[in-house]
Every structure is written in structure tokens, then in C-alpha cells.
Design a protein around this motif. Structure first.
Motif, short mmCIF file in Angstrom:
data_model
loop_
_atom_site.label_atom_id
_atom_site.label_comp_id
_atom_site.label_asym_id
_atom_site.label_seq_id
_atom_site.Cartn_x
_atom_site.Cartn_y
_atom_site.Cartn_z
N THR A 8 0.85 -1.19 0.00
CA THR A 8 0.00 0.00 0.00
C THR A 8 0.88 1.24 0.00
OG1 THR A 8 -1.73 -1.16 1.23
CG2 THR A 8 -1.83 1.25 1.20
N LEU A 9 0.64 2.13 -0.96
CA LEU A 9 1.41 3.37 -1.04
C LEU A 9 0.79 4.39 -0.10
CD1 LEU A 9 2.08 3.61 -4.88
CD2 LEU A 9 3.20 2.23 -3.13
N GLN A 10 1.63 5.00 0.73
CA GLN A 10 1.15 5.91 1.76
C GLN A 10 1.38 7.37 1.43
OE1 GLN A 10 3.65 4.09 4.77
NE2 GLN A 10 1.88 3.15 5.75
N GLY A 48 7.69 7.60 5.34
CA GLY A 48 7.26 6.28 4.89
C GLY A 48 6.41 6.41 3.63
N HIS A 49 6.81 5.72 2.57
CA HIS A 49 6.09 5.81 1.30
C HIS A 49 5.25 4.58 1.00
CE1 HIS A 49 8.04 9.52 0.02
NE2 HIS A 49 9.18 9.01 0.46
N ALA A 50 5.65 3.42 1.49
CA ALA A 50 4.91 2.20 1.16
C ALA A 50 5.17 1.16 2.23
CB ALA A 50 5.33 1.66 -0.21
N THR A 51 4.16 0.35 2.48
CA THR A 51 4.30 -0.74 3.43
C THR A 51 3.53 -1.94 2.92
OG1 THR A 51 3.98 -1.40 5.75
CG2 THR A 51 2.30 0.02 4.79
N GLY A 52 4.05 -3.14 3.20
CA GLY A 52 3.39 -4.33 2.67
C GLY A 52 3.89 -5.60 3.31
#
Length: 630
Positions: free
Chosen positions: A256-258, A297-301
Motif C-alpha cells: 500500500t502506497l502511503q 514512509g512511502h509504502a508498506t506491505g
């Protein structure tokens, strides 16, 4: 009710359907009661032969003379738009200029014949710019224009252009992106975007790091969205999969892009990809960039081990698919704010079959695919074919990918792809791609998109602090004309049919925990019921802390299932008119205060004037550490 039922029937077949906001049911049997009187009125008019050739939507051919009977037929009979466009195409017409408030007819015409359709105006866009853009596209296509009429009274003059093409050789030295990192006790990443890999002791975490800029990664300049150079979402996927390969978890279960990563021309961006310790067969992955002394933070998964994926051996071009012209795709994309450069203009051919879109994409010859699992520009180009189908509403909004689910990379270093795009519900698509020989390259189970604005991509100094403020909603003439129903208590299952939106008033029993639990159950039922897959649940809450807990729950549900919920925090009962205005605003959350609709916005936090200390001659100051001790 009959119209609503017909709309639902078409939507159930996967077709686009929208109820029109018109005063009468023109071109239908419902117009027959007025035809006789209308004929009497039109008979009183005097008609002349057309001075220009007019192709009629009543006959689908050139009409020589208008009369009263013609206009009576025009009100009652079907609109033969496709026949009219086909007639003109057969007569040799290859360019169409739409004179109207938007480009609706141009979009329809492109589905009828292979020709250039240019709208003179576009909704919600600057009129002079839209008109000049249309004129430029017509001139580019070979139309001989009267430039003196355009520049009359503007003191315009012609200038001589060079008689030879500009040279495009590049002589700047290319900066090295990596050095010998092994001397520092770390491992080289061997990737164009990442320089090194560090395994952390005991924790099981792994960190990959890199430093990028438009100088070291030139193709980044070719991904300009709404005026900003934007690191593509496909780049985050590439980083996550490379990190997964490092730890034997190459399947990207979700990402998911934040926050967008905007790259300024003179900036070098430090990247960190952090892979968590294994837990239950999964590893978390988070992607950061450095901003000043902090990290964004740009993306987490989540990463898992690679799974097998079966791809059908399909005929190419696909059987039963209709070829689509792709020449206008990138000019149209530029009008929507996607200024793709050569590296990203990879779409070569496309076909449609029902709601599915098929495409061939490739990297330019000078692009270097080596070192990448799947070059971000190539995967991004595969997504451009979305604009050739009806996978998303034609609402003029710029959309970017933000939630990836089930991404499996089967082969590395591809330069050409055969792509199959299909709808996956809401603003989401599924994608499979092979190389030209049919070997699987990448599979994406679901990719969700979200609309963005230029304001969301503006770069701001990192040292500024922001706070949430409720401001008046943007002025808009748009109306939400869908079906709106109210839930009886919390009984979502008791709703009949498939309304466009349902209103649930949050309970206030005096026990916040019980109220949150009850709303959670209602939200779960809402998401599980296939009848509401394209509907929105409007949750109206109060303003006390207990109601804020309910809003927090629904906010989380909206983040996980975008477009399915709307929070309305109100200080009094909300009439349906305001609820419809809230739905038309397109926001995930609004507030109603004193009958006014407010939307949440981040604003710069400016300290109050009296919060800055002022020291005078008589002020007392405590100094600690200045003399070595107290």
C-alpha cells in the motif's frame, strides 16, 4: 424505478451505465403525447437549405432540407450517432472537432471509427488553454488553419525555424551510483536503484539502501504527473520485490502506497527498504526516503515465498478482440496531467474484448533493463492501456496506483510484454503479462487506484509542521443523483436492492465500546454483501469522544476498502440534501457544522504570537550545563 432497475441490469453485465440528469425522456415513447402540438409549432417556422453539409442523427446520412416533420422525428426517434460517424468516415472524414462543453462525444466517436476526435473544450479545465490545445492537435494532424484569424489584434508574427533537426547527443559525464561497499562490511545490492544490503544481527531484519536522482536515474524525468517528477508506483513494487528476493520471499502479497515521492531536479533522494523478521511465513516490508533529519514512509506491505501461478496459453492477438487506435493515448494523458517522456511511452498496440483490454508494450531501445526484476517504466506502460477501456469512470480525474495485491514476478529483464487487463471491482484491475513467446513475466491479482490532485504532489520543506483544519468544501456544480436510502438502526442486511448509498446513524448508547462493536459488525456485513460492492455506506456520527471512536473505526475501514465508506461528523441531524452534497464532494470524510459542509485539510501549523518567549532586562533565566554542573 424502472430506469434504476435497467441501470442495475447493465451494471450486473459489467457494462457502464449512468442515469442522465435530463428533464424529459427524449427519443422515447414518453415523448409521443407532445408530438402533435410540437409539429404545429415547428410548422410555423421557415426552413432554408443548409449552406454546409449536415449529417443527421435521425437518418445517419446527409440531409438536404429541414422541415417540421424532421424535427418531430428528431424528438421521438433514436439517435443514430454511430451511423452518422460511420457515414462521415466512409466519406473520407478522418478528423472530427467537437463543439460543446466537454469531450463526451469525442470519447463515443473513438469507439465507433478509427479517426482523430478533438474536443474544443473540456469540463473543469481552462477554456482558452483547452481551445488552443485543440487547435494545436488539429494543425499537427495536417489541417490548414487560418492563423491570422486566431492572432488578429495580438501583434503575432512568424519566425523562421532552423532548416536542420536539433542534435540530441548527450555529453555529460554519468555519475557512478555505487562504489565498493564491501570494504565497509556490507553487501552490494547489484540493482540500479539500490546500492547495498545490510543484515541486522539477532532481529532477522534486512535493510537495503540506495541514493537516486534524475541525474543518476534519467528515466525518472519522464514520469511527470500534474507538474511534478514522481517516483512511479511501479518503482516501489520493484524495490519491494528486490528486497523480497534478498530474503527468499519474492511474492509481494500486498503493498500500500502511503505518500508520493516527489523528486526535485536538484535533489538526490536516499532510499531505505526495511524487511522485517519472518513471522508466520511472512515478512513485512517498508520503504522510506530521507527528508532532512527525518524519514518519510512511502509504502508498506507483506512478502511471502513465491507461489506458482497458472497462466492460460491464449491466442495473440486474443480471439474476438477488436483493435483500438493508440495514437491519441499520450496526448490525451498529457491533458489529464500525465506528461510521459520517451521512457514511459511504451504502449505499441491494444485490443478490447468486452470490459477487458489487451496491449503490447515495450521499452525504448536505449533503455537498460539489466539489473531490474521488471523495469518500472515497462510495467507503468502496461497500465497505460487502462485509458483505452472502460475500466474506470470517465470523470476527468487523474488516478495513480496505490494498493497492490498478489504480485508475482516470474521472469526478470523483460523488454517487451503482452498484457491482459481486466476489472477487479471498484477502481481496481487485475493484470497478467507474458513475453512475446508466451512465457509468464508478471501477475497482479488486484491493483487499486486512487484519484489525486496537483496539491497532493506539491513538495514542501520538511521542517514545517502541519495540523488538521476543517475548511469549507470546494464550490462545485456537480450533483449526486444516485439512490440514497436509510438503514433501519444497524440492520444493513435488511436493505433491499443495491442502492448507490445507504445512511447509517451511529448509535449512542452511553457505552462507547458497545457502540463501536455494533458499528464494526454492521461494516463487516456491508463489505461481505455482494449487493453493495459498488455502493457507499454513509456513517453519520456525533462529535463527542465516544462518537470519535466510531469515526476512527470507519476511517480504518475506508483505508482498507477505499470508496466504500463516508464519515459525516455532525453536530445536528443531517438532511438528505447535505448528505447528497457530501457524496458529491468525493471526500472520504466530511463534517457538518451549523448546517455548513466542511472538509479536512492539512494546514501549516503557525505558533501563536504569544507562544514565543520574550526576554527582557528583568527576566529570570535558568541555565543548565553552562558551567559544568548545578
Amino acid at each position: 424505478a424502472a430506469v434504476d432497475a435497467l441501470v442495475e441490469e447493465w451494471k450486473g453485465q459489467g457494462r457502464r451505465a449512468r442515469r442522465l440528469s435530463v428533464s424529459h425522456a427524449f427519443h422515447s415513447a414518453l415523448m409521443e403525447p407532445m408530438l402533435a402540438e410540437f409539429g404545429v409549432i415547428t410548422a410555423e417556422l421557415e426552413y432554408q437549405r443548409p449552406q454546409l453539409a449536415v449529417v443527421s442523427n435521425v437518418t445517419g446520412a446527409v440531409i438536404e432540407q429541414f422541415d417540421a416533420e424532421y424535427w418531430v422525428r428528431h424528438v421521438r426517434q433514436a439517435v443514430r450517432f454511430a451511423d452518422s460517424v460511420a457515414y462521415m468516415a466512409d466519406a473520407g472524414v478522418s478528423r472530427f472537432l467537437e463543439l460543446g462543453p466537454d469531450g463526451v462525444l469525442s470519447g463515443m466517436g473513438q469507439q465507433c471509427v478509427d479517426a482523430l476526435f478533438v474536443p474544443a473544450l473540456r469540463r473543469d479545465r481552462d477554456e482558452p488553454q483547452s481551445l488552443l490545445t485543440a487547435i494545436g492537435r488539429l494543425w499537427e494532424s495536417g489541417i490548414d488553419l487560418d492563423w491570422t484569424a486566431l492572432y488578429a489584434g495580438r501583434d503575432g508574427q512568424t519566425v523562421d525555424l532552423p532548416t536542420y533537426p536539433f542534435q540530441h547527443d548527450h555529453y555529460w559525464l554519468r555519475l557512478a551510483t555505487t562504489g565498493d561497499v564491501t570494504s565497509a562490511g556490507i553487501t552490494a545490492a547489484d540493482h540500479p536503484l539500490l546500492a547495498a544490503v545490510v543484515a541486522l544481527p539477532k532481529s532477522g531484519e534486512v535493510v537495503l539502501t540506495g541514493r537516486i536522482s534524475t541525474g543518476t536515474v534519467p528515466w525518472l524525468r519522464d514520469h511527470t504527473v500534474l507538474g511534478s517528477v514522481l517516483f512511479p508506483g511501479t518503482g516501489f513494487v520493484e524495490l519491494a520485490i528486490r528486497a523480497g528476493d534478498e530474503v527468499g520471499h519474492g511474492h509481494l502479497e500486498e503493498l500500500t502506497l502511503q505518500a508520493p515521492l516527489v523528486i526535485a531536479d536538484d535533489d538526490a533522494v536516499v532510499l531505505r527498504v526495511v524487511v522485517g523478521a519472518e513471522s508466520g511465513g511472512r515478512r513485512s516490508v517498508t520503504i522510506y526516503s530521507q527528508s532532512g533529519d527525518g524519514w518519510i514512509g512511502h509504502a508498506t506491505g507483506l512478502l511471502t515465498q513465491v507461489r506458482a501461478t497458472a497462466l492460460a496459453d491464449t491466442q495473440w492477438p486474443p480471439a474476438g478482440a477488436r483493435a483500438i487506435a493508440v495514437d491519441d493515448l499520450y496526448p490525451n494523458a498529457a491533458e489529464q496531467g500525465f506528461a510521459y517522456g520517451p521512457a514511459f511511452r511504451g504502449l505499441r498496440a491494444a485490443w478490447r474484448r468486452g470490459t477487458d483490454v489487451f496491449a503490447e508494450v515495450s521499452l525504448p531501445e536505449d533503455a537498460e533493463a539489466g539489473g531490474y526484476g521488471l523495469h518500472p517504466a515497462l510495467l507503468d506502460a502496461a497500465l497505460h492501456a487502462i485509458g483505452l477501456g472502460e475500466l474506470f469512470p470517465d470523470d476527468g480525474k487523474a488516478r495513480l496506483p496505490f494498493a497492490w495485491n498478489g504480485v508475482t514476478l516470474h521472469a526478470a529483464g523483460a523488454t517487451h510484454l503482452r498484457v491482459h487487463l481486466s476489472p477487479a471491482g471498484g477502481d481496481a484491475i487485475a493484470l497478467t503479462a507474458t513475453d512475446p513467446s508466451g512465457v509468464p513475466v508478471v501477475v497482479i491479482d488486484e491493483l487499486a487506484f486512487r484519484a489525486v490532485s496537483a496539491g497532493q504532489l506539491e513538495t514542501r520543506p520538511a521542517e514545517h509542521l502541519y495540523r488538521l483544519d476543517w475548511t469549507a468544501g470546494p464550490a462545485s456544480d456537480a450533483e449526486w443523483d444516485g439512490t440514497l436510502v436509510h438503514v433501519d438502526g444497524l440492520d444493513v442486511d435488511g436493505l433491499t436492492g443495491s442502492p448507490d448509498a445507504a445512511v447509517l446513524t451511529a448509535p449512542d448508547s452511553g457505552s462507547p465500546a458497545a457502540d463501536v462493536t455494533a458499528v464494526l459488525a454492521a461494516a463487516q456485513h456491508w463489505l461481505a454483501d455482494h449487493r453493495f460492492a459498488s455502493s457507499r455506506l454513509v456513517v453519520v456520527t456525533g462529535t463527542d469522544p465516544g462518537q470519535a471512536a466510531i469515526a476512527g473505526l470507519v476511517r480504518s475501514a475506508e483505508n482498507e476498502s477505499p470508496g466504500r465508506f463516508l464519515i459525516v461528523a455532525a453536530d445536528a441531524p443531517v438532511p438528505d440534501g447535505l448528505l447528497r452534497a457530501a457524496l458529491a464532494a468525493g471526500e472520504p470524510e466530511v463534517a457538518v457544522r451549523d448546517g455548513a459542509l466542511l472538509v479536512p485539510r492539512l494546514v501549516r501549523a503557525v505558533p501563536a504570537a504569544d507562544s514565543v518567549p520574550v526576554f527582557g532586562a528583568d527576566s529570570v533565566v535558568l541555565v543548565t550545563g553552562g558551567t559544568g554542573g548545578l
